[in-house]
Design an enzyme around this catalytic site. Structure first.
Site, mmCIF file in Angstrom:
data_model
loop_
_atom_site.group_PDB
_atom_site.id
_atom_site.type_symbol
_atom_site.label_atom_id
_atom_site.label_comp_id
_atom_site.label_asym_id
_atom_site.label_seq_id
_atom_site.Cartn_x
_atom_site.Cartn_y
_atom_site.Cartn_z
ATOM 1 C CG ASP A 88 -0.275 0.064 2.689
ATOM 2 O OD1 ASP A 88 0.806 -0.361 2.667
ATOM 3 O OD2 ASP A 88 -0.798 0.800 3.373
ATOM 4 C CD GLU A 158 4.125 0.959 7.217
ATOM 5 O OE1 GLU A 158 4.697 1.338 8.117
ATOM 6 O OE2 GLU A 158 3.941 1.852 6.318
#
Ligand code: BES
Ligand code: MN
Ligand code: MN
Length: 463
Positions: A88, A158
């Site tokens: 991400d 994250e």
């Protein structure tokens, strides 16, 4: 490992082209608008893992974005390395400050990257660095030179706090059993000054809301008699630091690790050019806690920063208004022995206590995370040291960094394993900022270095 290294050299162009395909997927985890793209990105990671020889590849659904898992277990006699990273990325805003599209990767030369750098959101943080691991794995696998068992766990949250990964680790302790976690999501000092990260700061993140009158007021009719929440919030925030830029929250420093003068002297050997630092950021001077150097201020000392502040009229022209509310997002970076929940608690109590009776204050905690320090007298640190020494031609410097990867502390507390932080970015690569980039030198250096890590680790661990 000769065949592996030769394979890497022969496939450089393809590796880069494949990474660019990844970078075209806008896998922004924070914004629900991109949910489908984040899913697509997870599939792309899984496809790469399958194509490069990983087995039992899964895209594991979570309450949020998926976790991608894959493994290659060659022998129970050999140590197991768990490669962790994230697919991400941070939102690309503000878009107008990008020189090229954040999800339209281009290669351009820069002063620090004379061989070229890939400009795209996620190029450095962390798709480019995850990709190095998959390609190093491909090269070792294809040449039957994989010296350890490997597990991959690549997450999609994250940048939003890894909440579901924490639960996944709790629920999958056996599946994730390993000897060490290997992570490339940090920086080196410079392309000719390699370093291995040995510390990350923790985090406490809060949002505050200051409420004054029950509605927006005419600032002429009421101004001067009724508290303006924006003015009050500014006063409150500015009182959080004293004249030495020390944080003025009672108890804030109680648990802070005291670093010996000897260790500080050792740390100060890492090269740092204050003038170049200022020039690169176009600032007249640095600013921070009295008595500490720039590197100390961003590594061994805790901080408090406003990340965003809003309230009142911010549209075109002037509107005379005394706003009813003001808001701010505040982060505190933490150092060893500080507990994120305790710090959040101290902040909330103090912030309430300094509010004048003319306003009310709400403090809402967001995600947090523990700081980490990794030891250097371990097989994994030594393996990272030797690997970098082999490919950079000089010994890396152990270095604590200022950023946070909250899940690392969890790997230790839940899985009982240490991590090694062998990242290849530069702090100037503009991660989280417009024009994020990742040097081609760094990308290829990473792919070359990782197999060295595996072979040194296999030997050192079996001793
Ligand atoms: N990769 C970074 C952390 C990092 C960058 C550490 C450079 C050391 C050097 C990571 O993706 C990140 O941005 N973490 C966040 C924390 C998270 C909870 C949003 C951070 O540090 O702000
Ligand atoms: Mn990252
Ligand atoms: Mn990040």
């Amino acid at each position: 490992m000769q065949a592996t290294q030769q394979y890497i050299q022969q496939n450089r162009e393809r590796f880069l082209a494949e990474l660019l395909d990844w970078l075209r997927i806008p896998s922004v985890s924070a914004d629900p608008k991109f949910k489908g793209d984040v899913q697509r990105m997870a599939e792309a990671v899984a496809d790469q893992l399958r194509a490069t020889g990983a087995e039992n590849v899964e895209v594991c659904p979570t309450a949020g974005h998926p976790i991608v898992y894959g493994e290659k277990l060659i022998s129970p006699e050999l140590p197991t390395v768990l490669v962790y990273g994230h697919y991400d990325v941070q939102p690309a805003d503000p878009l107008e400050l990008w020189e090229s599209g954040p999800f339209e990767p281009v290669i351009k030369k820069t002063e620090l990257h004379p061989d070229g750098a890939i400009f795209a959101r996620g190029s450095c943080d962390d798709k480019g660095q995850v990709f190095m691991h998959i390609k190093a794995f491909e090269a070792m696998s294809a040449n039957s030179e994989l010296p350890c068992n490997v597990k991959f766990m690549i997450e999609g949250e994250e940048e939003v706090g890894s909440v579901n990964l924490g639960k996944y680790c709790e629920a999958n302790k056996d599946k994730l059993k390993c000897d060490v976690v290997l992570i490339s999501d940090t920086s080196i000092i410079a392309n000719d000054v390699p370093s291995v990260t040995v510390g990350l700061r923790g985090l406490s993140y809060v949002e505050v809301e200051v409420t004054g009158p029950n509605r927006d007021l005419h600032s002429g009719i009421y101004g001067g008699a009724v508290a303006n929440p924006v003015n009050v919030l500014c006063d409150m925030i500015s009182s959080l630091h004293d004249e030495n830029r020390h944080i003025a929250i009672p108890g804030f420093y109680d648990d802070v690790e005291i670093i010996s003068e000897a260790e500080r002297a050792e740390m100060s050997k890492a090269p740092h050019n204050e003038a170049a630092y200022k020039t690169a950021l176009n600032i007249g001077d640095t600013m921070g806690e009295a008595g500490f150097t720039t590197h100390e201020r961003t590594s061994i000392r805790p901080t408090l920063d406003v990340n965003g502040i809003w309230g009142g009229y911010i549209g075109e022209g002037a509107k005379t208004v005394l706003p009813a509310k003001a808001f701010a997002k505040i982060s505190m970076r933490l150092v060893p022995h500080q507990h994120p929940d305790k710090i959040t608690e101290l902040f909330a109590k103090h912030f309430q206590s300094i509010a004048p009776p003319s306003v009310s204050v709400e403090v809402r905690p967001h995600h947090g995370g523990f700081p980490v320090v990794t030891p250097t007298d371990t097989p994994e640190y030594q393996a990272a040291h030797k690997a970098m020494e082999a490919t950079f031609g000089k010994a890396p410097i152990p270095m604590r960094e200022g950023g946070s990867i909250p899940i690392v502390a969890l790997f230790e507390s839940v899985l009982g394993v240490k991590s090694v932080l062998m990242g290849f970015g530069l702090n100037s690569d503009a991660i989280h900022s417009p024009n994020e980039h990742y040097g081609l030198f760094n990308f290829y250096k990473g792919i070359e270095t990782i197999p060295h890590f595996f072979s040194h680790y296999a030997v050192l661990k079996s001793k």
